[in-house]
Every structure is written in C-alpha cells, then in structure tokens.
Design an enzyme around this catalytic site. Structure first.
Site, mmCIF file in Angstrom:
data_model
loop_
_atom_site.group_PDB
_atom_site.id
_atom_site.type_symbol
_atom_site.label_atom_id
_atom_site.label_comp_id
_atom_site.label_asym_id
_atom_site.label_seq_id
_atom_site.Cartn_x
_atom_site.Cartn_y
_atom_site.Cartn_z
ATOM 1 N N GLY A 11 8.808 -14.386 -4.299
ATOM 2 C CA GLY A 11 8.928 -15.168 -3.135
ATOM 3 C C GLY A 11 8.697 -16.614 -3.530
ATOM 4 O O GLY A 11 8.572 -17.246 -4.575
ATOM 5 N N LYS A 92 1.866 -3.110 6.929
ATOM 6 C CA LYS A 92 1.323 -2.265 6.071
ATOM 7 C C LYS A 92 0.864 -3.117 4.602
ATOM 8 O O LYS A 92 -0.105 -2.996 3.990
ATOM 9 C CB LYS A 92 2.341 -1.112 5.440
ATOM 10 C CG LYS A 92 2.273 0.111 6.534
ATOM 11 C CD LYS A 92 3.623 1.035 6.237
ATOM 12 C CE LYS A 92 3.280 1.703 5.090
ATOM 13 N NZ LYS A 92 4.380 2.461 4.842
ATOM 14 N N ASN A 100 -5.300 -1.882 -0.990
ATOM 15 C CA ASN A 100 -5.131 -1.491 -2.647
ATOM 16 C C ASN A 100 -5.662 -2.530 -3.580
ATOM 17 O O ASN A 100 -5.983 -2.107 -4.905
ATOM 18 C CB ASN A 100 -3.669 -0.977 -2.869
ATOM 19 C CG ASN A 100 -3.021 0.185 -2.059
ATOM 20 O OD1 ASN A 100 -4.065 1.202 -1.997
ATOM 21 N ND2 ASN A 100 -1.837 0.261 -1.874
ATOM 22 N N TYR A 146 2.047 -9.766 12.036
ATOM 23 C CA TYR A 146 1.721 -10.540 11.019
ATOM 24 C C TYR A 146 0.408 -11.071 11.286
ATOM 25 O O TYR A 146 -0.284 -11.049 10.364
ATOM 26 C CB TYR A 146 2.711 -11.731 10.933
ATOM 27 C CG TYR A 146 2.556 -12.751 9.778
ATOM 28 C CD1 TYR A 146 2.835 -12.236 8.289
ATOM 29 C CD2 TYR A 146 2.431 -14.052 10.008
ATOM 30 C CE1 TYR A 146 2.583 -13.223 7.317
ATOM 31 C CE2 TYR A 146 2.076 -15.098 8.936
ATOM 32 C CZ TYR A 146 2.238 -14.488 7.637
ATOM 33 O OH TYR A 146 2.367 -15.476 6.701
ATOM 34 N N TYR A 160 -15.208 -6.225 1.369
ATOM 35 C CA TYR A 160 -15.240 -6.057 0.160
ATOM 36 C C TYR A 160 -16.219 -7.070 -0.819
ATOM 37 O O TYR A 160 -17.164 -6.695 -1.520
ATOM 38 C CB TYR A 160 -14.105 -6.120 -0.707
ATOM 39 C CG TYR A 160 -13.249 -4.638 -0.817
ATOM 40 C CD1 TYR A 160 -12.946 -4.092 0.290
ATOM 41 C CD2 TYR A 160 -13.117 -3.970 -2.062
ATOM 42 C CE1 TYR A 160 -12.436 -2.742 0.406
ATOM 43 C CE2 TYR A 160 -12.643 -2.870 -2.281
ATOM 44 C CZ TYR A 160 -12.339 -2.053 -0.899
ATOM 45 O OH TYR A 160 -11.862 -0.941 -1.061
#
Ligand code: UDP
Length: 328
Positions: A11, A92, A100, A146, A160
């Site tokens: 990108g 997603k 992930n 978004y 995390y």
C-alpha cells in the site's frame, strides 16, 4: 539481523515503510492481499535478498517461520470510498487481523506497532486533537466500519500490552499524502490531481470550509520510525499541524497543476469531519520529531510523481482489485 513483518506492505504507507526499513538494514517480510495495494509500489524491492513478499489476508491465521523482532500492522483500506466498497473486510482487518498479529507478536516476543488514525477522534469537538481526547464517532455511519475497527484495534493492543506485557506502539496517523497514493480512492489530493490530469472539474464536497492538515509521507515515516524506537505504549499523533480549508487547498492544486478547469461543488458526505488538526506536543517531546516538508514542497514532489508515470501506470492507479476479491 533484525527481522520485521510489515502488513499492508504494497500500500501507500506500507511501501514507504518497506523502503525505510530496507534502508536501515532490516530483513523484511512484506505481507499484503493486494486488494487496495499494488505490487508496483514495491517492485523495486522484490528481487532483493533481504525482502520476501507474502500474499496473505491477515484476517486469517498468519504463519511466519523463524524469528521476528518487529511487526508493523498497516493493512487496512483507508479511505471512505474503500470502506463503502469493502466494509466487512475493513472491520475484519482492524479487529481479527489485529488480533492475529498481536498473537503472532506474543508468540515471537516481537514489538508490534499498529497504525491507528485521526478517525478515532471522529468529527472532533476538541481542536486541535490531542491524544487524551476520546473522540466523537458515529458507530453506525458509513465511516463507522473504519473508525470503530481502529478504536477496537487500539483497545485490543492496550489489552495485550497490559495483560500479556507485550511491547506495543500505537500511532494515530493524520491525513498523509505523497507518491504512490492511488488515484481512485476518493481522497481529496489524488482526486484533485487525477481530475487535473484528466482535464475534469475539481470536485469540492460541501462548501469547502472543512479543514484538514496534510503531512508529507517522508515526515510521517520518520515519526513512525522514531516511535518504534521508544518504549512508549500510549497512542501518539503523527501529522502536520498546518491546517487548510478544502477550498484553499483546491486553489493550491489549481496553481500547482495549471489546470484550466473550474471547481464544482458536490454534497458533503455523511459524517465528514468539519475540522482536523493534530496536536503534536507529545510527538515533539517524546520523539523530538516534527514535520519538515512544507505543503508547497510536498505537493510539488507528489505532482512530479504522478506526471512521471506512464499512461499504463496511471490507468493502474485508477483501477484496483476489488472485483477479484471474494465477498463474504
Ligand atoms: N473532498 C472533496 N473533494 C473530493 C474528495 C474529498 O472536497 O473530491 C473532501 C472530503 O469531503 C473531506 C476532505 O476533502 O472533507 C478530505 O477528504 P479525504 O477523503 O481525503 O480524507 P478524510 O475525510 O478521511 O480526512
């Protein structure tokens, strides 16, 4: 040798990050599913020794062999036109994709930097926007897919960090421009430049009084590189505070391109923020960073890039791979 995984590597921002990390001597894994990205952006790197390209959608389980020192998560559609076309994939990649990658970072004991956005501030009621501001976002509006994915991404990253003691960074990116932007993603700068090149009228949405603050890509990449090299886990705004109205910006583009076309007005899209300007106090004190490239300089470099492209490459910049994507 330090090894870095860059997602969204083909990108606009991802490809510039690839260049920077390659120059700094890193071993790169560049990942992209090429929905909005293009191999053209990284073609100069693909045959290099320290560069590996992997075509993968990060919303699905990510397998990387060997060690990883850093992960830079830049995979996501990033313009209103894109999210309208692929809203579910946008949600997603920011949520499942981030999950992930956080899991991968934990497994590899890697530092992860996630690309967030000024969109987390929505249509802001605080001006300029500082990192402490919680934002004014409509979760069910067209931009919600978004904005909320990015807000969830920040939340998940902090979880995390707190729960797994993962080494994390969050950069809140404000409007950025420069070479390799797509001409068809609806963003104002490529829209105006594309219109000038095709001899079309320039489209201002609304009355043009809404403002944005545009940062040249090299400055942004430098800020991100510096942020990665701190140990600061909170969000940091990176952008150029030089604010301009869209009508003033259109005038600058007319001057730059010499177009003889006129400016025409179209309806303002729903939830289009009225004002946007980063407060970069934190980046200044923490990173000793501030933008160096003025808008006139940056716009000149960007226009030179587009005018240097062949007709074929310009055509490719106006078309993308949505149609090859399996919708579900
Ligand atoms: N805009 C415009 N004409 C265009 C494209 C965009 O006037 O052809 C406006 C848009 O409504 C917004 C501003 O320019 O107010 C910046 O839009 P962009 O999509 O580049 O970024 P974002 O809204 O996400 O900051």
């Amino acid at each position: 040798m330090k090894r870095v995984l860059i997602t969204g590597a083909a990108g606009f921002l991802g490809s510039h990050l690839c260049d920077r990390f390659y120059q700094e001597g890193y071993d790169l894994i560049a990942m992209d599913n090429l929905i909005t990205g293009s191999m053209k952006n990284i073609e100069h790197l693909v045959d290099k020794d320290r560069f590996e390209f992997v075509n993968h959608d990060v919303s699905k389980f990510i397998k990387v062999d060997g060690n990883l020192d850093y992960i830079l998560h830049f995979a996501s559609p990033a313009s209103p036109i894109d999210y309208l076309k692929i809203p579910i994939q946008t949600l997603k990649v920011g949520s499942l994709g981030t999950h992930n990658l956080l899991g991968l970072a934990k497994a590899k004991k890697a530092t992860i930097l996630v690309a967030s956005t000024s969109e987390v501030y929505g249509d802001p009621l605080v001006h300029p926007q500082n990192e402490e501001y919680f934002g004014n976002v409509n979760p069910i509006g067209p931009r919600g897919v978004y904005d909320e994915a990015k807000r969830f991404q920040e939340s998940m990253t902090m979880a995390y960090h707190r729960f797994h003691s993962l080494d994390t960074r969050i950069v809140r990116i404000f409007n950025t421009y420069g070479p390799r932007m797509r001409l068809n993603d609806g963003r104002v700068l490529p829209a105006f430049i594309g219109q000038s090149l095709r001899g079309e009228d320039l489209t201002i949405f609304g009355d043009g009084s809404q403002t944005r603050s545009f940062c040249y890509v090299d400055d942004l990449i430098d800020g991100i590189y510096k942020l990665l090299n701190t140990d600061y886990s909170g969000p940091v705004n990176i952008g150029n505070p030089d604010e301009v109205s869209i009508s003033e910006f259109a005038k600058e583009i007319v001057k730059l391109t010499g177009t003889k076309q006129k400016v025409i007005y179209k309806p303002l899209p729903e939830n289009d923020p009225l004002k946007r300007q980063p407060n970069i106090k934190k980046a200044k004190s923490l990173l000793n960073w501030q933008p160096k490239v003025s808008r006139s300089e940056g716009l000149k470099l960007t226009y030179e890039y587009f005018t240097s492209l062949s007709q074929e490459d310009l055509y490719k910049k106006e078309h993308n791979n949505f149609e090859t994507y399996i919708k579900y």
